[in-house]
Every structure is written in structure tokens, then in C-alpha cells.
Design an enzyme around this catalytic site. Sequence first.
Site, PDB file in Angstrom:
ATOM      1  N   ASP A  29      13.117  16.541  20.868  1.00  0.00           N
ATOM      2  CA  ASP A  29      13.111  15.249  20.188  1.00  0.00           C
ATOM      3  C   ASP A  29      14.295  14.363  20.542  1.00  0.00           C
ATOM      4  OD1 ASP A  29      10.725  15.407  18.860  1.00  0.00           O
ATOM      5  OD2 ASP A  29      11.580  16.698  17.323  1.00  0.00           O
ATOM      6  N   HIS A  41      17.987  24.320  17.672  1.00  0.00           N
ATOM      7  CA  HIS A  41      16.605  24.782  17.532  1.00  0.00           C
ATOM      8  C   HIS A  41      16.627  26.211  17.006  1.00  0.00           C
ATOM      9  CE1 HIS A  41      12.410  25.568  18.457  1.00  0.00           C
ATOM     10  NE2 HIS A  41      12.276  24.253  18.514  1.00  0.00           N
ATOM     11  N   HIS A  95      11.687  18.738  11.372  1.00  0.00           N
ATOM     12  CA  HIS A  95      10.616  19.189  12.276  1.00  0.00           C
ATOM     13  C   HIS A  95      10.111  17.967  13.044  1.00  0.00           C
ATOM     14  CE1 HIS A  95       7.428  21.540  13.836  1.00  0.00           C
ATOM     15  NE2 HIS A  95       6.649  21.680  12.781  1.00  0.00           N
TER      16      HIS A  95
HETATM   17  N1  CMC Z   1      23.992  19.354  14.084  1.00  0.00           N
HETATM   18  C1  CMC Z   1      25.113  19.984  13.666  1.00  0.00           C
HETATM   19  N2  CMC Z   1      25.162  21.302  13.397  1.00  0.00           N
HETATM   20  C2  CMC Z   1      24.047  22.004  13.552  1.00  0.00           C
HETATM   21  C3  CMC Z   1      22.844  21.419  13.992  1.00  0.00           C
HETATM   22  C4  CMC Z   1      22.854  20.039  14.261  1.00  0.00           C
HETATM   23  N3  CMC Z   1      21.738  19.428  14.690  1.00  0.00           N
HETATM   24  N4  CMC Z   1      21.882  22.363  14.049  1.00  0.00           N
HETATM   25  C5  CMC Z   1      22.460  23.511  13.670  1.00  0.00           C
HETATM   26  N5  CMC Z   1      23.773  23.299  13.374  1.00  0.00           N
HETATM   27  C6  CMC Z   1      24.761  24.324  12.995  1.00  0.00           C
HETATM   28  C7  CMC Z   1      24.506  24.827  11.582  1.00  0.00           C
HETATM   29  O1  CMC Z   1      25.257  24.092  10.648  1.00  0.00           O
HETATM   30  C8  CMC Z   1      24.983  26.248  11.706  1.00  0.00           C
HETATM   31  O2  CMC Z   1      26.392  26.261  11.686  1.00  0.00           O
HETATM   32  P1  CMC Z   1      27.189  27.483  10.959  1.00  0.00           P
HETATM   33  O3  CMC Z   1      26.720  28.736  11.619  1.00  0.00           O
HETATM   34  O4  CMC Z   1      28.636  27.182  11.189  1.00  0.00           O
HETATM   35  O5  CMC Z   1      26.801  27.392   9.498  1.00  0.00           O
HETATM   36  C9  CMC Z   1      24.582  26.669  13.109  1.00  0.00           C
HETATM   37  O6  CMC Z   1      24.559  25.450  13.846  1.00  0.00           O
HETATM   38  C10 CMC Z   1      23.241  27.373  13.193  1.00  0.00           C
HETATM   39  O7  CMC Z   1      22.244  26.496  12.669  1.00  0.00           O
HETATM   40  P2  CMC Z   1      21.070  26.917  11.648  1.00  0.00           P
HETATM   41  O8  CMC Z   1      21.008  25.899  10.557  1.00  0.00           O
HETATM   42  O9  CMC Z   1      21.241  28.357  11.271  1.00  0.00           O
HETATM   43  O10 CMC Z   1      19.822  26.809  12.590  1.00  0.00           O
HETATM   44  P3  CMC Z   1      18.317  26.847  12.101  1.00  0.00           P
HETATM   45  O11 CMC Z   1      17.617  27.694  13.086  1.00  0.00           O
HETATM   46  O12 CMC Z   1      18.182  27.219  10.668  1.00  0.00           O
HETATM   47  O13 CMC Z   1      17.875  25.316  12.223  1.00  0.00           O
HETATM   48  C11 CMC Z   1      17.139  23.280  13.142  1.00  0.00           C
HETATM   49  C12 CMC Z   1      17.245  24.796  13.328  1.00  0.00           C
HETATM   50  C13 CMC Z   1      16.309  22.679  14.262  1.00  0.00           C
HETATM   51  C14 CMC Z   1      16.434  22.974  11.792  1.00  0.00           C
HETATM   52  C15 CMC Z   1      18.569  22.678  13.139  1.00  0.00           C
HETATM   53  O14 CMC Z   1      19.199  22.938  14.380  1.00  0.00           O
HETATM   54  C16 CMC Z   1      18.579  21.189  12.831  1.00  0.00           C
HETATM   55  O15 CMC Z   1      18.560  20.811  11.658  1.00  0.00           O
HETATM   56  N6  CMC Z   1      18.590  20.315  13.906  1.00  0.00           N
HETATM   57  C17 CMC Z   1      18.508  18.892  13.712  1.00  0.00           C
HETATM   58  C18 CMC Z   1      17.054  18.502  13.442  1.00  0.00           C
HETATM   59  C19 CMC Z   1      16.209  18.536  14.691  1.00  0.00           C
HETATM   60  O16 CMC Z   1      16.589  18.062  15.759  1.00  0.00           O
HETATM   61  N7  CMC Z   1      15.010  19.117  14.563  1.00  0.00           N
HETATM   62  C20 CMC Z   1      14.025  19.152  15.656  1.00  0.00           C
HETATM   63  C21 CMC Z   1      13.732  20.522  16.108  1.00  0.00           C
HETATM   64  S1  CMC Z   1      12.803  20.514  17.635  1.00  0.00           S
HETATM   65  C22 CMC Z   1      11.257  19.900  17.180  1.00  0.00           C
HETATM   66  C23 CMC Z   1      10.489  20.863  16.378  1.00  0.00           C
HETATM   67  O17 CMC Z   1      10.113  21.926  16.911  1.00  0.00           O
HETATM   68  O18 CMC Z   1      10.227  20.568  15.199  1.00  0.00           O
END
Ligand code: CMC
Length: 428
Positions: free
Chosen positions: A363, A307, A268
Amino acid sequence: MSTNSLTITDNRTGETYEVPIQDETINAINLRKIKVQQDDFGMMTYDPGYTNTASCKSRITFIDGDKGILEYRGYPIEQLAEKSSFLEVSYLIIHGELPTADQLAHWEQRIMRHTYIHENLTDMLKTFRYDAHPMGILVSAIASMSTLHPEAKEVHNPEVRMKQIYRIMGKLPTVAAFAYRHRIGRPYNYPDSTLGYSGNFLYMLDFMGQSNYEVNPVLARALDILFILHADHEQNCSTSAMRSIGSSEADPYSSMAGAAAALYGPLHGGANEAVLRMLGEIGSVSNIPSFIERVKKREVLLMGFGHRVYKNYDPRARIIKKVAYEVFEVTQKNPLLDVAIELERIALEDDFFVSRKLYPNVDFYSGIIYQAMGFPVDMFPVLFALGRAPGWLAQWVEMVDDPEQRISRPRQIYLGERGRDYVPVDQR
Ligand code: CMC
């Protein structure tokens, strides 16, 4: 039969139920009448991470994640970032309307009058270890403020509530600046309210007794825009924490300490810190392909990408990228910018990211700007917290005033043991 409803047939019993639809949503409690036996608990929904569950009705922030749209109270983020100020946007988010000139002047004056913090709090900040993470200091400081303003418990009194809003908005930059000065072992600078919100913040961070000290207006404006971009983002993890803790009628300081703690995590508000560490680890453009391979093998995440809501380019990332160039006119260009731009280019062409709709989020570039401005990485989530404060407060007020809201208390699916007899320790 009304057409604005869902007809559900339970194939276990053959029974049919009609569930009304309102705002494209069904009320989960209406599923409880779906039962096999009369004494069953009734049907629930299972939604870890609340990916498809609305926990509230809100009028603050609209996001269309597929189209990449973000609006505060109906105003597009692009217009607010270009034309407004952080304090004006805070007023808008909290009060629901843009202020008149008089209302804005009053609002700014009230907030800037509350920038001094209690000396007890200053003393407490001094007790942290020299290398304490400023986010840990911020979380503790916000929690401790509830002990200094006990009337904040009157959460249903709008006047008392507004007083705490002025205090929180005014004091957070001071706490953040003191946490930073503590870290670098320099004396704290007391606020100068004449410099405006972001200008005063930069002053408290940087002033070292120079007779010709002036806040750089480009950097102050850049910071103001970054705060605007972070001001609210509907039901994200930290805002949900704020609402959840606030639903027990805890005072806003205690609720906000929880929100700030939620923001601390690398998924986050800690993400911009993680992005910078990642870019530093990649080091140069030539190392990007091997890093991308590691992401695809799921050894690491591409931080700053993806996201929960945006399945398109995060509109905030687009604005930040532009601000970055304005900041680099004043500071030196951050060499990590080249790595970031190339990383973005390669990722946006790669099927792994394209098929999962993974785009840069807010970010991805914010940390590069903060670093160029001289902020150490562990201050990044603190800056996010300053920006998000009006959003937390607006969402908290909306929650407290919402007659449909009750104490947050999700259900669970219990899969554990039942009815076991205790076994004395010598017989296990
Ligand atoms: N790098 C590589 N793969 C990713 C990433 C990433 N940053 N984000 C998502 N994926 C993949 C994930 O492994 C999944 O793949 P599969 O369907 O094959 O298993 C797919 O994309 C869907 O992702 P998810 O985990 O279901 O997405 P989520 O909605 O649960 O998570 C998130 C959202 C922001 C936590 C995640 O994208 C992440 O960890 N990003 C990196 C951390 C980051 O930049 N966070 C800041 C968010 S913006 C600021 C805020 O609002 O806090």
C-alpha cells in the site's frame, strides 16, 4: 516412539505426552489431553491475532515473508504481473491451474456477461447520501445482492457456486463505478463488456458522452497489474472474515460483505488511503525528519510500512513502484512520489525500522498511482476489494469443500466474575 513428534512434560504433574507433528505443526486439539485433574477442560493455546495459529490447510497462495516471496498456485507474482491478466489470474486462483485459451475465453465471457446489476440495486445505490464513503456503499451493495440471488444459499452445489462467482466478479466493478459516480453526482454508465475487465471499469468511471472516448491502454494495464498484485494474500484479516462467516454456511454475498467490511479498516485495505493522507500531511521532503521522530516516539504509525507476514521488502511494493513510473508517463507525476521515495530511503536506513524489519508494503505506493489516475482517496479500499475478490472466492470455495473445516468458533480464557447474585437496581 515416532521421531516426528513433540514430547511434552507437564511439570505440574510430571506426566509426559507425545504430540504428533504434521507439516511442522501440531494439532491444537492434541493438547487437550494435558490435564491436572481428570475433569479439567484440558490445555489450550492462547494466540490473540492468530500470529502463530494455522486455521486451515490451503493450496492457493504461498508466502515466505522472510525472503519476500509471493506465489499464487505456485506461480511467482513477478511473472504473473508481467505476463498475465487479472481475469486469467482470477481463473488460476479459483480453479488451481492456468486456463487453456478456450477456458480463458469462456471464463472472460461468463464474467463480462454478468456485469449488469439489478435495477433494484441501482436504485438502492442512489439512496445513499451524496458524500457516502464508497466502501460503505460497496459493503452494503454486496450484502444486498444476497437478496437478489437467494439460490446462492446452496453453498455445497458447485454449479450454483460458480454462477455466484461469475456474478460477483462481473458486478463488483459496476457497483464500484456506480458508487464513484454517485459521489461526484454524475449519471451512471452501464457496462461495455467489449472493453475488457479493467477497460470497462475505467469507462464506467470516466465516460461523459465524448464521441472520441477511448480507454487509455497504459492505465487499463496498470490497473490490471494492481488488481493482480492484490488478488490473494492467504489468511489475511478480510479473507479470514470470509472463511469465518462462510463457515456458518452463509451465502457468498453475505460472507463477502463481511470480508469487505474487514478490508475497510486502516490497518488492512484502508492503509493505502491512510498512506496518502499521511503523505499529504507531511507535505514536503523537508518535513520528513520530524515526522520520523513522531513515529519513533510512537505518536503515529508510518502507514504503508510493516506487515504481519513480510519481514522483508514486500515483492508487490517493488512491482508497484515500477508501474508508478509507467503511469506517470501518461498522467502527471504525483508530487507526493518524491515525499514517498525520500521517506522510504530514510526509514530503510533508520535502526528503528531496520531492527523491527519494517519495509514498505503493497500500500505504500499503490495510493500514489491511484491518485495520479484521478481516483479520490476514499476509492482506494474499493479498488483493493475488486482485486481481492477472486482470492476471497477461492478461499471460500476451498473452505466449503474442505471436510476438515467446521464452523469457526475460537475458545477464550475467561477471566471475569463468576456466580454473582443479581442485585435489584435500587440496592446498587
Ligand atoms: N510504523 C511504526 N511502527 C510500526 C509499524 C509502522 N507502520 N508497524 C509495526 N511497527 C512496530 C510496532 O510498534 C512494533 O514495535 P515494538 O516491537 O517495539 O512494540 C513492531 O513494529 C512490530 O509490529 P506489530 O504491531 O507487532 O506488527 P503486526 O504484525 O501486529 O502488524 C501491521 C502489522 C501491518 C498491522 C502493522 O505493521 C501496521 O499497522 N502497519 C501500518 C498499516 C499498514 O500499512 N497496513 C497495510 C498492510 S499491507 C496490506 C494488507 O495486507 O492489508
